[in-house]
Design a protein around this motif. Structure first.
Motif, PDB file in Angstrom:
ATOM      1  N   GLU A  64       0.830  -1.221   0.000  1.00 52.23           N
ATOM      2  CA  GLU A  64       0.000   0.000   0.000  1.00 52.23           C
ATOM      3  C   GLU A  64       0.858   1.262   0.000  1.00 52.23           C
ATOM      4  N   LYS A  65       1.940   1.258   0.764  1.00 52.14           N
ATOM      5  CA  LYS A  65       2.833   2.433   0.819  1.00 52.14           C
ATOM      6  C   LYS A  65       3.446   2.706  -0.558  1.00 52.14           C
ATOM      7  N   PHE A  66       3.937   1.634  -1.209  1.00 50.70           N
ATOM      8  CA  PHE A  66       4.572   1.806  -2.518  1.00 50.70           C
ATOM      9  C   PHE A  66       3.543   2.170  -3.592  1.00 50.70           C
ATOM     10  N   ALA A  67       2.330   1.615  -3.491  1.00 50.32           N
ATOM     11  CA  ALA A  67       1.277   1.921  -4.475  1.00 50.32           C
ATOM     12  C   ALA A  67       0.852   3.386  -4.359  1.00 50.32           C
ATOM     13  N   ARG A  68       0.702   3.854  -3.117  1.00 48.68           N
ATOM     14  CA  ARG A  68       0.299   5.251  -2.876  1.00 48.68           C
ATOM     15  C   ARG A  68       1.298   6.206  -3.517  1.00 48.68           C
ATOM     16  N   ALA A  69       2.596   5.948  -3.291  1.00 48.22           N
ATOM     17  CA  ALA A  69       3.629   6.832  -3.843  1.00 48.22           C
ATOM     18  C   ALA A  69       3.608   6.784  -5.371  1.00 48.22           C
ATOM     19  N   ALA A  70       3.492   5.582  -5.938  1.00 45.85           N
ATOM     20  CA  ALA A  70       3.470   5.440  -7.402  1.00 45.85           C
ATOM     21  C   ALA A  70       2.294   6.222  -7.985  1.00 45.85           C
ATOM     22  N   HIS A  71       1.121   6.026  -7.410  1.00 46.33           N
ATOM     23  CA  HIS A  71      -0.086   6.645  -7.971  1.00 46.33           C
ATOM     24  C   HIS A  71      -0.083   8.165  -7.814  1.00 46.33           C
ATOM     25  N   ALA A  72       0.541   8.656  -6.724  1.00 50.11           N
ATOM     26  CA  ALA A  72       0.636  10.099  -6.542  1.00 50.11           C
ATOM     27  C   ALA A  72       1.462  10.724  -7.671  1.00 50.11           C
ATOM     28  N   HIS A  73       2.341   9.903  -8.296  1.00 52.37           N
ATOM     29  CA  HIS A  73       3.171  10.399  -9.401  1.00 52.37           C
ATOM     30  C   HIS A  73       2.656   9.935 -10.759  1.00 52.37           C
ATOM     31  N   GLY A  74       1.459   9.362 -10.801  1.00 46.55           N
ATOM     32  CA  GLY A  74       0.847   8.957 -12.069  1.00 46.55           C
ATOM     33  C   GLY A  74       1.558   7.811 -12.761  1.00 46.55           C
ATOM     34  N   VAL A  75       2.189   6.924 -11.961  1.00 45.81           N
ATOM     35  CA  VAL A  75       2.873   5.754 -12.553  1.00 45.81           C
ATOM     36  C   VAL A  75       2.410   4.478 -11.846  1.00 45.81           C
ATOM     37  N   PRO A  76       2.552   3.322 -12.512  1.00 42.43           N
ATOM     38  CA  PRO A  76       2.077   2.069 -11.920  1.00 42.43           C
ATOM     39  C   PRO A  76       3.090   1.436 -10.969  1.00 42.43           C
ATOM     40  N   LEU A  77       2.571   0.599 -10.060  1.00 42.99           N
ATOM     41  CA  LEU A  77       3.412  -0.231  -9.201  1.00 42.99           C
ATOM     42  C   LEU A  77       3.460  -1.634  -9.798  1.00 42.99           C
ATOM     43  N   ILE A  78       4.685  -2.103 -10.069  1.00 42.75           N
ATOM     44  CA  ILE A  78       4.908  -3.464 -10.576  1.00 42.75           C
ATOM     45  C   ILE A  78       5.400  -4.304  -9.397  1.00 42.75           C
ATOM     46  N   VAL A  79       4.746  -5.428  -9.129  1.00 42.16           N
ATOM     47  CA  VAL A  79       5.149  -6.279  -8.008  1.00 42.16           C
ATOM     48  C   VAL A  79       5.494  -7.679  -8.504  1.00 42.16           C
ATOM     49  N   ASP A  80       6.707  -8.120  -8.170  1.00 45.53           N
ATOM     50  CA  ASP A  80       7.127  -9.501  -8.443  1.00 45.53           C
ATOM     51  C   ASP A  80       6.584 -10.356  -7.299  1.00 45.53           C
ATOM     52  N   ASN A  81       5.599 -11.200  -7.618  1.00 43.40           N
ATOM     53  CA  ASN A  81       4.870 -11.959  -6.592  1.00 43.40           C
ATOM     54  C   ASN A  81       5.314 -13.424  -6.539  1.00 43.40           C
ATOM     55  N   THR A  82       6.543 -13.683  -6.998  1.00 37.81           N
ATOM     56  CA  THR A  82       7.049 -15.060  -7.116  1.00 37.81           C
ATOM     57  C   THR A  82       6.992 -15.850  -5.810  1.00 37.81           C
ATOM     58  N   PHE A  83       7.517 -15.288  -4.719  1.00 40.51           N
ATOM     59  CA  PHE A  83       7.642 -16.064  -3.472  1.00 40.51           C
ATOM     60  C   PHE A  83       6.298 -16.249  -2.766  1.00 40.51           C
ATOM     61  N   ALA A  84       5.421 -15.252  -2.837  1.00 39.92           N
ATOM     62  CA  ALA A  84       4.136 -15.368  -2.134  1.00 39.92           C
ATOM     63  C   ALA A  84       3.160 -16.238  -2.925  1.00 39.92           C
ATOM     64  N   THR A  85       3.178 -16.110  -4.225  1.00 39.42           N
ATOM     65  CA  THR A  85       2.192 -16.693  -5.151  1.00 39.42           C
ATOM     66  C   THR A  85       0.804 -16.114  -4.841  1.00 39.42           C
ATOM     67  N   PRO A  86      -0.115 -16.140  -5.815  1.00 40.36           N
ATOM     68  CA  PRO A  86      -1.455 -15.589  -5.538  1.00 40.36           C
ATOM     69  C   PRO A  86      -2.208 -16.347  -4.451  1.00 40.36           C
ATOM     70  N   ILE A  87      -1.716 -17.515  -4.059  1.00 40.19           N
ATOM     71  CA  ILE A  87      -2.361 -18.244  -2.965  1.00 40.19           C
ATOM     72  C   ILE A  87      -2.215 -17.463  -1.662  1.00 40.19           C
ATOM     73  N   ASN A  88      -1.037 -16.889  -1.438  1.00 46.91           N
ATOM     74  CA  ASN A  88      -0.791 -16.202  -0.167  1.00 46.91           C
ATOM     75  C   ASN A  88      -0.960 -14.690  -0.238  1.00 46.91           C
ATOM     76  N   CYS A  89      -0.841 -14.107  -1.433  1.00 49.39           N
ATOM     77  CA  CYS A  89      -1.052 -12.653  -1.565  1.00 49.39           C
ATOM     78  C   CYS A  89      -1.441 -12.325  -2.994  1.00 49.39           C
ATOM     79  N   ARG A  90      -2.448 -11.484  -3.145  1.00 51.24           N
ATOM     80  CA  ARG A  90      -2.812 -10.988  -4.467  1.00 51.24           C
ATOM     81  C   ARG A  90      -2.591  -9.474  -4.461  1.00 51.24           C
ATOM     82  N   PRO A  91      -1.414  -9.040  -4.954  1.00 56.53           N
ATOM     83  CA  PRO A  91      -1.015  -7.632  -4.840  1.00 56.53           C
ATOM     84  C   PRO A  91      -2.034  -6.641  -5.426  1.00 56.53           C
TER      85      PRO A  91
END
Ligand SMILES: *Cc1c(COP(=O)(O)O)cnc(C)c1O
Length: 427
Positions: free
Chosen positions: A166-193
């Protein structure tokens, strides 16, 4: 039928065979596809009709498996790539060119760090690395007018830092750019960014998604939520692409499809980092048991982490689910069902003791791989980072005694007994 739960998506997502069709995803092992007229094929080239013409760009097996991962992440479009490296390269290069800038967490996979700090820098794209623990002000200070994206890993490999999405997304969006998240270790089972504000998700499917150490691969998923046109910073998505028959990706495919269509039409066309249909099939098989495996990986890792924490020959243990861990609070927020199967720890006696301990392990195999059904481990100071002295190791965030232990899905008691006998060698 109403939307299914994630376990059902793992098993049946992305593929709904019709009457008399194969129950399992077919491997379409064909480089090319046949058409009756040149006009029919022309429509595909102009992106006026959807269909296949050459497997460097798209293949039905790859698309089916990508659709399954897309459902798991809750996205609107997805593509497979030849590796996790290719996925991260494409995700950034799709929206950043020479002269542009990206803000990235410093706690990321070494391969990604090298891709960004060395290879993409040679392409004229500059990166500023920030600590994942930085304050909002420090994060803010990393942006420049040229910043086109923010990048981080849900759970960093091998530092096991949890990203405050949420912290990184807020900063990205305040600057009109997207947040890219590498979700390899969590997998969508444990986290859906995407549920926390991320816009693009990437994966090394080589890890838990395949899960059996069988197929190298990657994936990019788009949330479909980022408004590229409103941002005004992404002409590549919002003006005609003269290299692709003048298509305007946003006008033709909307914000749900523009990013992945552009990455396919331009980057796959030019770089060809495509996944083979055979590998995609193996990945599809792996996904069918991802939810069952992740639960066991996490149970085993927590049991192993607790055991190590109590052992006199162990100096320190890093595992986000361990009470008292510096990332425990973030893990409980973003990964309430468990984080991953990887535990990092230090053995007393440093580099020499770590080497002796690793040699004594019988179940945990020494490999550069992680996130596999079989337990594996790595001592970076004597393997991947062996050219560095102790000082350089600390600077890279890898202490000389650090052992990365990736718990498989074996019996936890067996793993603990193996660790116990190997630790007795250095006691
Ligand atoms: C392994 C890994 C990669 C690179 O993936 P490959 O499939 O090996 O190219 C990228 N990100 C993370 C977090 C990884 O663990």
């Amino acid at each position: 039928m109403k939307d299914t739960r994630i376990e059902t998506k793992c098993v049946q997502g992305g593929y709904k065979p019709g009457n008399g069709e194969p129950r399992q995803i077919p491997i379409v092992q064909s480089t090319t596809f046949k058409y009756a007229t040149s006009e029919d094929m022309g429509k595909l080239f102009d992106l006026e009709a959807s269909g296949y013409f050459y497997s460097r760009l798209q293949n039905p097996t790859c698309d089916t498996v990508a659709a399954r991962i897309c459902e798991l992440e809750g996205g609107t479009a997805a593509m497979l790539t030849s590796s996790g490296q290719a996925a991260n390269f494409f995700a950034v290069f799709n929206i950043a060119s020479m002269g542009d800038h990206v803000v990235a967490s410093s706690a990321i996979y070494g391969g990604s760090y090298n891709l960004f700090a060395v290879t993409m820098k040679r392409m004229g794209i500059n990166f500023t690395f920030v600590s994942p623990d930085c304050t909002e002000e420090e994060l803010e200070a990393a942006f420049t007018p040229e910043t086109k994206a923010v990048f981080g890993e849900t759970i960093a490999n091998p530092a096991l830092k949890v990203l405050d999405i949420e912290k990184f997304a807020r900063a990205a969006h305040a600057h009109g750019v997207p947040l890219i998240v590498d979700n390899t270790f969590a997998t969508p089972i444990n986290c859906r960014p995407f549920e926390w504000g991320a816009d693009i998700v990437t994966h090394s499917t080589t890890k838990y998604m395949d899960g059996h150490g069988s197929a190298v691969g990657g994936c990019i998923v788009d949330s479909g939520k980022f408004d590229w046109a409103a941002s005004g910073k992404f002409p590549g998505l919002c003006t005609p692409d003269e290299s692709y028959h003048g298509v305007n990706y946003i006008e033709r495919f909307g914000k749900e499809g523009a990013f992945i269509t552009k990455a396919t039409a331009q980057l796959m066309r030019d770089f060809g980092c495509t996944q083979s249909p055979q590998s995609a099939f193996i990945l599809g098989l792996g996904l069918e048991s991802l939810h069952v495996r992740m639960q066991r990986h996490c149970e085993n890792a927590l049991a192993v982490a607790k055991f190590l924490k109590s052992h006199p020959a162990v100096e320190w243990v890093k595992y986000p689910d361990l009470e008292g861990d510096s990332d425990y609070t973030l893990a409980k927020k973003y990964l309430p069902n468990g984080s991953c199967g990887v535990v990092s720890f230090g053995v007393k006696g440093g580099r020499v003791a770590a080497e002796r301990f690793m040699k004594a392990l019988k179940l945990g195999a020494i490999e550069t791989h992680v996130a596999d059904a079989r337990t594996c481990c790595l001592h970076p100071a004597s393997a991947t980072h062996r050219q560095m002295n102790d000082e350089e190791l600390y600077a890279a965030g890898v202490s000389p005694d650090l052992v990365r232990y990736s718990c498989g899905i074996e019996n936890a008691e067996d793993l603990i007994e193996d660790l116990n006998q190997a630790l007795s060698v250095i006691d």
